[in-house]
Design a protein around this motif. Structure first.
Motif, short mmCIF file in Angstrom:
data_model
loop_
_atom_site.label_atom_id
_atom_site.label_comp_id
_atom_site.label_asym_id
_atom_site.label_seq_id
_atom_site.Cartn_x
_atom_site.Cartn_y
_atom_site.Cartn_z
N GLY A 103 -14.46 -8.96 9.20
CA GLY A 103 -15.91 -9.48 8.52
C GLY A 103 -16.04 -8.62 7.39
N ALA A 104 -17.28 -9.69 7.23
CA ALA A 104 -18.36 -9.00 5.93
C ALA A 104 -18.13 -9.76 4.94
N CYS A 105 -16.54 -9.86 4.57
CA CYS A 105 -16.29 -10.56 2.79
C CYS A 105 -16.17 -9.45 2.22
N SER A 106 -16.16 -8.21 2.25
CA SER A 106 -15.77 -7.11 1.69
C SER A 106 -14.66 -6.18 1.89
N SER A 107 -13.89 -5.82 0.92
CA SER A 107 -12.65 -5.36 1.67
C SER A 107 -12.56 -4.05 -0.14
N SER A 108 -11.97 -2.51 1.03
CA SER A 108 -11.02 -1.45 -0.34
C SER A 108 -10.08 -0.94 0.68
N GLY A 109 -8.82 -2.23 0.59
CA GLY A 109 -7.33 -1.91 1.39
C GLY A 109 -7.32 -2.87 2.33
N CYS A 110 -7.64 -3.90 2.96
CA CYS A 110 -8.41 -4.51 4.19
C CYS A 110 -7.60 -5.91 3.90
N TYR A 111 -7.77 -6.42 4.21
CA TYR A 111 -8.20 -8.71 4.75
C TYR A 111 -9.63 -8.74 5.52
N SER A 112 -10.19 -9.00 4.19
CA SER A 112 -11.51 -9.26 4.43
C SER A 112 -11.75 -11.18 5.16
N MET A 113 -12.18 -10.89 5.98
CA MET A 113 -12.55 -12.56 6.83
C MET A 113 -14.06 -12.86 5.78
N THR A 114 -14.77 -14.13 6.25
CA THR A 114 -16.23 -13.29 6.43
C THR A 114 -16.15 -13.80 8.16
N ASP A 115 -17.52 -13.89 9.06
CA ASP A 115 -17.83 -13.31 10.06
C ASP A 115 -17.33 -14.52 10.90
N ALA A 116 -17.47 -15.94 10.26
CA ALA A 116 -16.81 -16.84 10.60
C ALA A 116 -15.40 -17.14 11.47
N GLN A 117 -15.31 -17.01 10.54
CA GLN A 117 -13.61 -16.33 10.38
C GLN A 117 -12.95 -15.67 11.25
N ILE A 118 -13.61 -14.48 11.55
CA ILE A 118 -13.15 -13.19 11.61
C ILE A 118 -13.79 -13.46 13.17
N LEU A 119 -14.03 -14.33 13.74
CA LEU A 119 -14.68 -14.20 14.90
C LEU A 119 -13.66 -15.44 15.78
N GLU A 120 -13.09 -16.57 14.66
CA GLU A 120 -12.11 -17.35 15.64
C GLU A 120 -11.13 -17.00 15.66
N LYS A 161 0.70 -1.11 -0.12
CA LYS A 161 -0.13 0.37 0.29
C LYS A 161 0.78 1.54 -0.45
N ILE A 162 0.45 2.36 -0.85
CA ILE A 162 1.25 3.45 -1.51
C ILE A 162 0.63 4.80 -0.64
N LYS A 163 -0.65 4.79 -0.76
CA LYS A 163 -1.42 6.16 -0.57
C LYS A 163 -2.42 5.87 0.53
N GLU A 164 -3.04 6.38 0.47
CA GLU A 164 -4.46 6.77 0.98
C GLU A 164 -5.55 6.65 -0.05
N GLY A 165 -6.33 5.51 -0.61
CA GLY A 165 -7.04 5.39 -1.75
C GLY A 165 -6.83 4.37 -2.41
N ASP A 166 -5.80 3.79 -2.51
CA ASP A 166 -4.77 3.05 -4.11
C ASP A 166 -6.03 1.54 -3.89
N ARG A 167 -6.39 1.51 -3.30
CA ARG A 167 -7.16 0.29 -2.32
C ARG A 167 -6.50 -1.22 -2.19
N GLN A 168 -5.05 -0.51 -1.56
CA GLN A 168 -4.27 -1.50 -1.95
C GLN A 168 -4.14 -1.87 -0.49
N ALA A 169 -3.79 -3.33 -0.08
CA ALA A 169 -3.71 -3.77 0.90
C ALA A 169 -2.13 -4.21 1.80
N PRO A 170 -1.72 -3.51 2.70
CA PRO A 170 -0.58 -3.51 3.44
C PRO A 170 -0.12 -5.34 3.18
#
Length: 427
Positions: free
Chosen positions: A153-170, A100-109
Protein backbone atom coordinates in the motif's frame (compact mmCIF):
# COMPACT_ATOMS: atom_id res chain seq x y z
CA UNK A 1 9.54 22.33 9.81
CA UNK A 2 12.88 20.70 10.61
CA UNK A 3 11.11 17.51 11.74
CA UNK A 4 9.11 17.38 8.52
CA UNK A 5 12.28 17.88 6.44
CA UNK A 6 14.03 15.13 8.38
CA UNK A 7 11.12 12.76 7.70
CA UNK A 8 11.32 13.50 3.98
CA UNK A 9 15.07 12.88 3.94
CA UNK A 10 14.60 9.52 5.66
CA UNK A 11 11.92 8.51 3.17
CA UNK A 12 14.04 9.42 0.13
CA UNK A 13 17.09 7.69 1.60
CA UNK A 14 15.04 4.54 2.11
CA UNK A 15 13.86 4.75 -1.48
CA UNK A 16 17.41 4.32 -2.72
CA UNK A 17 17.54 0.88 -1.13
CA UNK A 18 14.16 -0.26 -2.42
CA UNK A 19 10.85 -0.82 -0.69
CA UNK A 20 11.91 -1.90 2.77
CA UNK A 21 9.12 -1.14 5.25
CA UNK A 22 10.76 2.01 6.65
CA UNK A 23 7.98 4.56 6.16
CA UNK A 24 7.46 4.90 9.92
CA UNK A 25 7.35 8.71 9.75
CA UNK A 26 5.00 8.85 6.78
CA UNK A 27 1.43 10.02 7.10
CA UNK A 28 -1.07 8.66 4.61
CA UNK A 29 -4.76 7.97 4.41
CA UNK A 30 -5.65 4.40 5.39
CA UNK A 31 -8.97 2.60 5.60
CA UNK A 32 -10.42 2.73 9.09
CA UNK A 33 -10.87 -0.95 9.93
CA UNK A 34 -10.70 -2.77 13.23
CA UNK A 35 -8.41 -5.56 11.99
CA UNK A 36 -6.78 -5.06 8.59
CA UNK A 37 -5.36 -8.60 8.53
CA UNK A 38 -8.77 -10.25 8.95
CA UNK A 39 -10.89 -7.63 7.16
CA UNK A 40 -13.35 -9.58 4.97
CA UNK A 41 -13.79 -8.88 1.29
CA UNK A 42 -16.41 -6.19 0.59
CA UNK A 43 -19.91 -7.23 -0.41
CA UNK A 44 -19.40 -6.27 -4.08
CA UNK A 45 -16.52 -8.75 -4.46
CA UNK A 46 -18.30 -11.50 -2.55
CA UNK A 47 -21.26 -11.05 -4.90
CA UNK A 48 -18.98 -11.24 -7.95
CA UNK A 49 -17.39 -14.45 -6.64
CA UNK A 50 -20.80 -16.00 -6.12
CA UNK A 51 -21.99 -14.81 -9.52
CA UNK A 52 -19.09 -16.63 -11.21
CA UNK A 53 -19.78 -19.84 -9.29
CA UNK A 54 -16.60 -19.74 -7.23
CA UNK A 55 -15.93 -20.87 -3.69
CA UNK A 56 -14.93 -18.00 -1.44
CA UNK A 57 -11.68 -19.74 -0.44
CA UNK A 58 -10.86 -21.08 -3.92
CA UNK A 59 -7.30 -20.61 -5.28
CA UNK A 60 -6.33 -17.31 -6.88
CA UNK A 61 -3.71 -16.02 -9.31
CA UNK A 62 -2.37 -12.47 -9.77
CA UNK A 63 -1.44 -10.83 -13.09
CA UNK A 64 0.36 -7.50 -13.42
CA UNK A 65 0.71 -5.43 -16.59
CA UNK A 66 3.17 -2.55 -16.15
CA UNK A 67 2.45 -0.46 -19.21
CA UNK A 68 -1.31 -0.60 -18.69
CA UNK A 69 -0.83 -0.10 -14.94
CA UNK A 70 -3.18 -2.96 -14.05
CA UNK A 71 -3.19 -5.68 -11.37
CA UNK A 72 -5.72 -8.47 -11.95
CA UNK A 73 -7.05 -11.04 -9.47
CA UNK A 74 -8.14 -14.35 -11.01
CA UNK A 75 -9.90 -17.11 -9.09
CA UNK A 76 -10.59 -20.80 -9.74
CA UNK A 77 -14.14 -21.82 -10.60
CA UNK A 78 -15.66 -25.16 -9.69
CA UNK A 79 -14.42 -26.63 -13.01
CA UNK A 80 -10.86 -25.72 -11.91
CA UNK A 81 -10.44 -23.08 -14.62
CA UNK A 82 -9.69 -19.49 -13.61
CA UNK A 83 -11.76 -16.39 -14.29
CA UNK A 84 -10.99 -12.75 -13.55
CA UNK A 85 -12.78 -11.36 -10.51
CA UNK A 86 -11.46 -7.79 -10.37
CA UNK A 87 -8.70 -5.54 -11.67
CA UNK A 88 -7.06 -2.56 -9.98
CA UNK A 89 -5.20 0.47 -11.29
CA UNK A 90 -1.65 0.30 -9.94
CA UNK A 91 -1.01 3.54 -8.09
CA UNK A 92 2.77 3.56 -8.54
CA UNK A 93 5.53 1.49 -10.09
CA UNK A 94 9.06 2.78 -10.58
CA UNK A 95 11.59 2.57 -13.39
CA UNK A 96 10.66 1.68 -16.98
CA UNK A 97 9.50 -1.39 -18.86
CA UNK A 98 11.95 -4.25 -18.47
CA UNK A 99 13.02 -6.67 -15.74
CA UNK A 100 14.74 -5.90 -12.47
CA UNK A 101 18.47 -6.58 -12.83
CA UNK A 102 20.20 -5.39 -9.67
CA UNK A 103 19.66 -3.78 -6.29
CA UNK A 104 19.01 -0.06 -6.57
CA UNK A 105 18.01 0.08 -10.25
CA UNK A 106 14.42 1.04 -9.28
CA UNK A 107 13.04 -1.58 -11.65
CA UNK A 108 9.96 -3.60 -10.69
CA UNK A 109 10.23 -7.37 -11.31
CA UNK A 110 8.91 -9.11 -14.42
CA UNK A 111 8.44 -12.87 -14.48
CA UNK A 112 6.66 -15.74 -12.74
CA UNK A 113 6.76 -15.84 -8.94
CA UNK A 114 5.21 -18.37 -6.50
CA UNK A 115 3.82 -16.64 -3.39
CA UNK A 116 3.38 -18.59 -0.16
CA UNK A 117 1.91 -17.54 3.23
CA UNK A 118 5.49 -16.66 4.17
CA UNK A 119 5.38 -13.78 1.68
CA UNK A 120 2.48 -12.04 3.42
CA UNK A 121 3.53 -9.18 5.69
CA UNK A 122 0.69 -8.03 7.97
CA UNK A 123 3.02 -5.62 9.84
CA UNK A 124 4.28 -3.64 6.87
CA UNK A 125 4.74 0.10 7.32
CA UNK A 126 3.14 0.32 3.87
CA UNK A 127 -0.16 -0.71 5.52
CA UNK A 128 -0.04 -4.31 4.16
CA UNK A 129 2.45 -6.01 1.86
CA UNK A 130 2.98 -9.18 -0.18
CA UNK A 131 6.60 -9.90 -1.09
CA UNK A 132 6.96 -10.86 -4.76
CA UNK A 133 9.65 -13.42 -3.95
CA UNK A 134 12.22 -11.73 -6.20
CA UNK A 135 14.76 -13.08 -7.03
CA UNK A 136 13.24 -16.37 -8.15
CA UNK A 137 15.12 -19.32 -9.69
CA UNK A 138 15.31 -17.63 -13.10
CA UNK A 139 16.58 -14.35 -11.61
CA UNK A 140 19.25 -16.04 -9.52
CA UNK A 141 20.42 -18.19 -12.44
CA UNK A 142 20.90 -15.00 -14.48
CA UNK A 143 22.75 -13.12 -11.73
CA UNK A 144 19.91 -10.73 -10.92
CA UNK A 145 19.65 -9.45 -7.37
CA UNK A 146 17.52 -7.23 -5.17
CA UNK A 147 15.57 -7.34 -1.94
CA UNK A 148 12.17 -6.34 -0.55
CA UNK A 149 10.34 -6.12 -3.86
CA UNK A 150 6.69 -6.09 -2.88
CA UNK A 151 3.09 -5.41 -3.72
CA UNK A 152 2.07 -3.01 -0.96
CA UNK A 153 0.00 0.00 0.00
CA UNK A 154 0.92 3.67 0.56
CA UNK A 155 1.16 4.47 -3.19
CA UNK A 156 4.92 4.95 -3.19
CA UNK A 157 7.37 2.78 -5.12
CA UNK A 158 11.07 2.20 -5.46
CA UNK A 159 11.08 -1.08 -7.33
CA UNK A 160 7.72 -2.26 -6.00
CA UNK A 161 4.16 -2.41 -7.26
CA UNK A 162 2.38 0.01 -4.98
CA UNK A 163 -1.36 0.18 -4.56
CA UNK A 164 -3.58 2.42 -2.47
CA UNK A 165 -4.21 1.15 1.05
CA UNK A 166 -7.84 0.38 0.18
CA UNK A 167 -6.70 -1.74 -2.79
CA UNK A 168 -4.04 -3.73 -0.91
CA UNK A 169 -6.58 -4.40 1.84
CA UNK A 170 -8.68 -6.31 -0.72
CA UNK A 171 -5.74 -8.01 -2.48
CA UNK A 172 -4.40 -9.19 0.88
CA UNK A 173 -7.84 -10.57 1.77
CA UNK A 174 -7.98 -12.51 -1.52
CA UNK A 175 -4.60 -14.11 -0.74
CA UNK A 176 -5.46 -14.79 2.91
CA UNK A 177 -8.73 -16.53 2.02
CA UNK A 178 -7.05 -18.63 -0.69
CA UNK A 179 -4.39 -19.83 1.74
CA UNK A 180 -7.11 -20.63 4.28
CA UNK A 181 -8.76 -22.74 1.58
CA UNK A 182 -5.60 -24.82 1.23
CA UNK A 183 -3.75 -23.17 -1.65
CA UNK A 184 -0.04 -23.68 -1.12
CA UNK A 185 1.32 -21.14 -3.61
CA UNK A 186 -0.28 -18.25 -5.49
CA UNK A 187 1.24 -17.62 -8.90
CA UNK A 188 2.16 -14.00 -9.63
CA UNK A 189 2.62 -13.26 -13.32
CA UNK A 190 4.27 -9.88 -13.90
CA UNK A 191 4.38 -8.72 -17.53
CA UNK A 192 5.63 -5.52 -19.20
CA UNK A 193 2.31 -5.23 -21.09
CA UNK A 194 -0.53 -7.37 -22.42
CA UNK A 195 1.33 -9.62 -24.81
CA UNK A 196 -0.92 -9.24 -27.85
CA UNK A 197 0.43 -9.32 -31.40
CA UNK A 198 0.04 -5.55 -31.71
CA UNK A 199 1.88 -4.83 -28.46
CA UNK A 200 4.69 -7.23 -29.33
CA UNK A 201 5.10 -5.54 -32.71
CA UNK A 202 5.04 -2.11 -31.09
CA UNK A 203 7.84 -3.08 -28.68
CA UNK A 204 9.87 -5.14 -31.16
CA UNK A 205 12.85 -2.75 -31.02
CA UNK A 206 13.30 -3.05 -27.24
CA UNK A 207 16.51 -4.58 -25.92
CA UNK A 208 14.28 -6.69 -23.67
CA UNK A 209 12.34 -8.23 -26.55
CA UNK A 210 13.98 -11.66 -26.40
CA UNK A 211 13.28 -11.89 -22.66
CA UNK A 212 9.67 -10.84 -23.24
CA UNK A 213 9.24 -13.56 -25.86
CA UNK A 214 10.17 -16.06 -23.15
CA UNK A 215 7.54 -14.63 -20.79
CA UNK A 216 5.02 -14.75 -23.59
CA UNK A 217 5.19 -18.55 -23.69
CA UNK A 218 3.74 -18.70 -20.17
CA UNK A 219 1.30 -15.91 -21.01
CA UNK A 220 0.01 -17.90 -23.98
CA UNK A 221 -0.33 -21.11 -22.01
CA UNK A 222 -2.54 -19.37 -19.47
CA UNK A 223 -4.60 -17.65 -22.14
CA UNK A 224 -5.29 -21.02 -23.80
CA UNK A 225 -5.95 -23.13 -20.70
CA UNK A 226 -7.08 -20.50 -18.17
CA UNK A 227 -4.94 -22.31 -15.61
CA UNK A 228 -1.61 -21.11 -14.14
CA UNK A 229 1.18 -22.89 -16.03
CA UNK A 230 3.64 -25.18 -14.31
CA UNK A 231 6.87 -23.19 -14.24
CA UNK A 232 10.41 -24.55 -14.20
CA UNK A 233 13.83 -23.12 -15.04
CA UNK A 234 16.70 -24.76 -16.91
CA UNK A 235 19.60 -23.44 -18.99
CA UNK A 236 18.83 -20.04 -17.40
CA UNK A 237 15.43 -19.93 -19.14
CA UNK A 238 11.80 -20.39 -18.15
CA UNK A 239 10.06 -23.55 -19.36
CA UNK A 240 6.32 -24.06 -19.08
CA UNK A 241 4.16 -27.18 -18.83
CA UNK A 242 6.90 -29.51 -20.08
CA UNK A 243 6.98 -33.27 -19.51
CA UNK A 244 10.28 -35.01 -18.74
CA UNK A 245 11.17 -38.66 -19.12
CA UNK A 246 12.38 -40.96 -16.35
CA UNK A 247 11.83 -38.42 -13.60
CA UNK A 248 14.49 -36.02 -14.91
CA UNK A 249 14.71 -32.75 -13.00
CA UNK A 250 15.27 -29.15 -14.05
CA UNK A 251 18.55 -27.44 -13.18
CA UNK A 252 18.22 -23.62 -13.43
CA UNK A 253 21.81 -23.22 -14.62
CA UNK A 254 22.29 -26.62 -16.26
CA UNK A 255 21.22 -27.99 -19.60
CA UNK A 256 17.53 -28.71 -20.03
CA UNK A 257 16.49 -32.36 -19.91
CA UNK A 258 14.64 -33.88 -22.84
CA UNK A 259 11.07 -32.58 -22.68
CA UNK A 260 7.85 -32.80 -24.63
CA UNK A 261 4.80 -30.58 -24.83
CA UNK A 262 1.52 -32.38 -24.12
CA UNK A 263 -0.30 -33.05 -27.41
CA UNK A 264 -3.53 -31.49 -26.14
CA UNK A 265 -1.70 -28.25 -25.35
CA UNK A 266 0.10 -28.27 -28.71
CA UNK A 267 -3.23 -28.66 -30.50
CA UNK A 268 -4.80 -25.87 -28.47
CA UNK A 269 -1.91 -23.51 -29.21
CA UNK A 270 -1.76 -24.16 -32.94
CA UNK A 271 -4.92 -22.23 -33.77
CA UNK A 272 -3.86 -19.32 -31.61
CA UNK A 273 -0.42 -19.27 -33.21
CA UNK A 274 -1.98 -18.94 -36.63
CA UNK A 275 -4.18 -16.07 -35.46
CA UNK A 276 -1.18 -14.43 -33.80
CA UNK A 277 1.00 -14.63 -36.92
CA UNK A 278 -1.68 -12.94 -39.01
CA UNK A 279 -2.22 -10.20 -36.42
CA UNK A 280 1.53 -9.67 -36.02
CA UNK A 281 2.06 -9.28 -39.78
CA UNK A 282 -0.74 -6.72 -39.88
CA UNK A 283 0.76 -4.80 -36.95
CA UNK A 284 4.20 -4.81 -38.59
CA UNK A 285 2.76 -2.99 -41.59
CA UNK A 286 0.98 -0.54 -39.29
CA UNK A 287 4.17 0.29 -37.37
CA UNK A 288 6.61 0.14 -40.28
CA UNK A 289 9.27 2.82 -39.83
CA UNK A 290 8.04 3.70 -36.33
CA UNK A 291 9.85 3.15 -33.06
CA UNK A 292 7.99 3.20 -29.74
CA UNK A 293 9.57 5.44 -27.10
CA UNK A 294 9.23 4.00 -23.59
CA UNK A 295 8.80 6.98 -21.25
CA UNK A 296 10.94 7.61 -18.21
CA UNK A 297 9.51 7.55 -14.70
CA UNK A 298 9.81 11.35 -14.57
CA UNK A 299 7.77 11.67 -17.77
CA UNK A 300 5.08 9.45 -16.29
CA UNK A 301 5.03 11.42 -13.04
CA UNK A 302 4.56 14.66 -14.95
CA UNK A 303 1.14 13.38 -16.01
CA UNK A 304 -0.05 13.22 -12.40
CA UNK A 305 1.70 16.27 -10.98
CA UNK A 306 -1.57 17.93 -9.99
CA UNK A 307 -2.77 14.78 -8.25
CA UNK A 308 0.44 14.61 -6.25
CA UNK A 309 0.08 18.24 -5.21
CA UNK A 310 -3.49 17.65 -4.03
CA UNK A 311 -2.20 15.07 -1.54
CA UNK A 312 0.88 16.97 -0.41
CA UNK A 313 0.07 16.20 3.22
CA UNK A 314 0.59 12.48 2.54
CA UNK A 315 4.35 12.17 2.56
CA UNK A 316 4.25 8.64 1.16
CA UNK A 317 1.77 9.35 -1.63
CA UNK A 318 3.75 9.31 -4.89
CA UNK A 319 1.67 8.01 -7.81
CA UNK A 320 3.18 7.50 -11.25
CA UNK A 321 1.29 8.15 -14.45
CA UNK A 322 0.48 5.90 -17.37
CA UNK A 323 3.33 4.59 -19.54
CA UNK A 324 0.89 4.33 -22.44
CA UNK A 325 -0.11 7.97 -22.18
CA UNK A 326 3.45 9.22 -21.66
CA UNK A 327 4.97 7.05 -24.40
CA UNK A 328 4.95 7.90 -28.09
CA UNK A 329 6.03 6.76 -31.52
CA UNK A 330 9.13 8.17 -33.16
CA UNK A 331 10.04 7.75 -36.79
CA UNK A 332 13.46 6.25 -37.47
CA UNK A 333 14.85 9.60 -38.62
CA UNK A 334 13.58 11.28 -35.44
CA UNK A 335 15.30 8.60 -33.37
CA UNK A 336 18.54 9.31 -35.25
CA UNK A 337 18.33 13.00 -34.30
CA UNK A 338 17.39 12.22 -30.70
CA UNK A 339 20.31 9.82 -30.26
CA UNK A 340 22.77 11.43 -32.71
CA UNK A 341 23.40 8.05 -34.34
CA UNK A 342 22.11 6.50 -37.58
CA UNK A 343 19.36 3.90 -37.20
CA UNK A 344 20.41 1.52 -39.96
CA UNK A 345 19.66 -1.95 -38.59
CA UNK A 346 18.71 -4.12 -35.65
CA UNK A 347 21.96 -3.48 -33.77
CA UNK A 348 21.52 0.27 -34.10
CA UNK A 349 17.93 0.04 -32.97
CA UNK A 350 19.06 -1.94 -29.93
CA UNK A 351 21.57 0.80 -29.14
CA UNK A 352 18.83 3.39 -29.37
CA UNK A 353 16.59 1.34 -27.05
CA UNK A 354 19.48 0.94 -24.62
CA UNK A 355 20.08 4.68 -24.64
CA UNK A 356 16.43 5.25 -23.75
CA UNK A 357 16.64 2.95 -20.73
CA UNK A 358 20.22 3.80 -19.66
CA UNK A 359 21.14 0.11 -19.79
CA UNK A 360 23.67 -1.82 -21.92
CA UNK A 361 22.58 -2.70 -25.43
CA UNK A 362 21.42 -6.24 -26.03
CA UNK A 363 24.12 -8.60 -27.26
CA UNK A 364 21.77 -10.63 -29.44
CA UNK A 365 19.78 -9.47 -32.41
CA UNK A 366 16.14 -8.56 -31.80
CA UNK A 367 13.57 -10.38 -33.89
CA UNK A 368 11.44 -8.16 -36.04
CA UNK A 369 9.26 -10.55 -38.00
CA UNK A 370 6.37 -12.83 -37.15
CA UNK A 371 8.41 -15.84 -38.26
CA UNK A 372 11.19 -15.02 -35.80
CA UNK A 373 8.68 -14.59 -33.02
CA UNK A 374 7.55 -18.19 -33.48
CA UNK A 375 11.02 -19.74 -33.26
CA UNK A 376 10.16 -21.76 -30.14
CA UNK A 377 7.83 -24.67 -30.72
CA UNK A 378 5.37 -23.90 -27.96
CA UNK A 379 5.51 -20.12 -27.89
CA UNK A 380 4.06 -16.99 -29.40
CA UNK A 381 0.32 -17.51 -29.28
CA UNK A 382 -1.46 -14.34 -28.33
CA UNK A 383 -4.84 -15.99 -28.04
CA UNK A 384 -7.98 -14.31 -29.21
CA UNK A 385 -10.94 -14.92 -26.92
CA UNK A 386 -14.61 -14.82 -27.71
CA UNK A 387 -15.47 -13.39 -24.30
CA UNK A 388 -13.71 -12.51 -21.06
CA UNK A 389 -12.15 -15.62 -19.61
CA UNK A 390 -13.52 -17.91 -22.36
CA UNK A 391 -11.55 -19.64 -25.15
CA UNK A 392 -12.36 -18.86 -28.76
CA UNK A 393 -14.90 -21.16 -30.35
CA UNK A 394 -13.59 -24.12 -32.31
CA UNK A 395 -10.21 -24.37 -30.55
CA UNK A 396 -9.58 -27.68 -28.73
CA UNK A 397 -8.97 -27.16 -25.03
CA UNK A 398 -7.57 -29.75 -22.56
CA UNK A 399 -10.31 -30.97 -20.25
CA UNK A 400 -9.90 -29.82 -16.62
CA UNK A 401 -8.93 -32.42 -14.05
CA UNK A 402 -10.15 -31.54 -10.52
CA UNK A 403 -7.50 -33.81 -9.01
CA UNK A 404 -4.69 -31.56 -10.25
CA UNK A 405 -3.65 -28.75 -7.88
CA UNK A 406 -4.44 -25.52 -9.73
CA UNK A 407 -1.23 -23.80 -8.61
CA UNK A 408 2.18 -25.30 -7.97
CA UNK A 409 5.22 -23.54 -6.60
CA UNK A 410 8.07 -23.24 -9.10
CA UNK A 411 10.55 -23.70 -6.26
CA UNK A 412 9.20 -27.15 -5.30
CA UNK A 413 11.27 -30.25 -6.07
CA UNK A 414 10.05 -31.49 -9.48
CA UNK A 415 10.63 -35.16 -8.59
CA UNK A 416 8.22 -34.89 -5.66
CA UNK A 417 5.19 -33.75 -7.65
CA UNK A 418 3.33 -34.92 -10.73
CA UNK A 419 3.56 -32.55 -13.71
CA UNK A 420 0.35 -30.67 -14.37
CA UNK A 421 -0.12 -32.17 -17.81
CA UNK A 422 0.89 -35.78 -17.07
CA UNK A 423 -2.51 -36.49 -15.57
CA UNK A 424 -4.08 -35.40 -18.86
CA UNK A 425 -1.81 -37.45 -21.10
CA UNK A 426 -4.19 -40.41 -21.25
CA UNK A 427 -6.85 -38.12 -22.75
Amino acid sequence: MRLKSTALVLIFAAALAGCNDTLESAVYESPKVANKVEQPLPARLVAEIQKKGMDRNAPIMLRIFKEEGILEVWKAKTNNRFDKVVEYDICAWSGRLGPKIKEGDRQAPEGFYPLTPYHLNPNSKYFLAINTGFPNQFDRANGRNGTNLMIHGACSSSGCYSMTDAQILEIYAFARDAFKGGQQAIQLQAFPFRMTAENMARHRHSQHYDFWKTLKVGYDHFEVTKRPPEVNVCNKNYVFNQLTADGASFNPQGACPATTTPPALTAALSGYNAAYDAAYAKAMKKYDGKIWYDPTEAERKALVADLRKSRAHDLAFAPTGSALKAGRFMRAEEAEVANQTPITGTAAVNQMAAAQSNQPAATTATATTAAASTAQATTTAAPQTAAEGQPAAGIPIPQPNPLVPPVTAAAAEPAKKKPLWKLWSSE
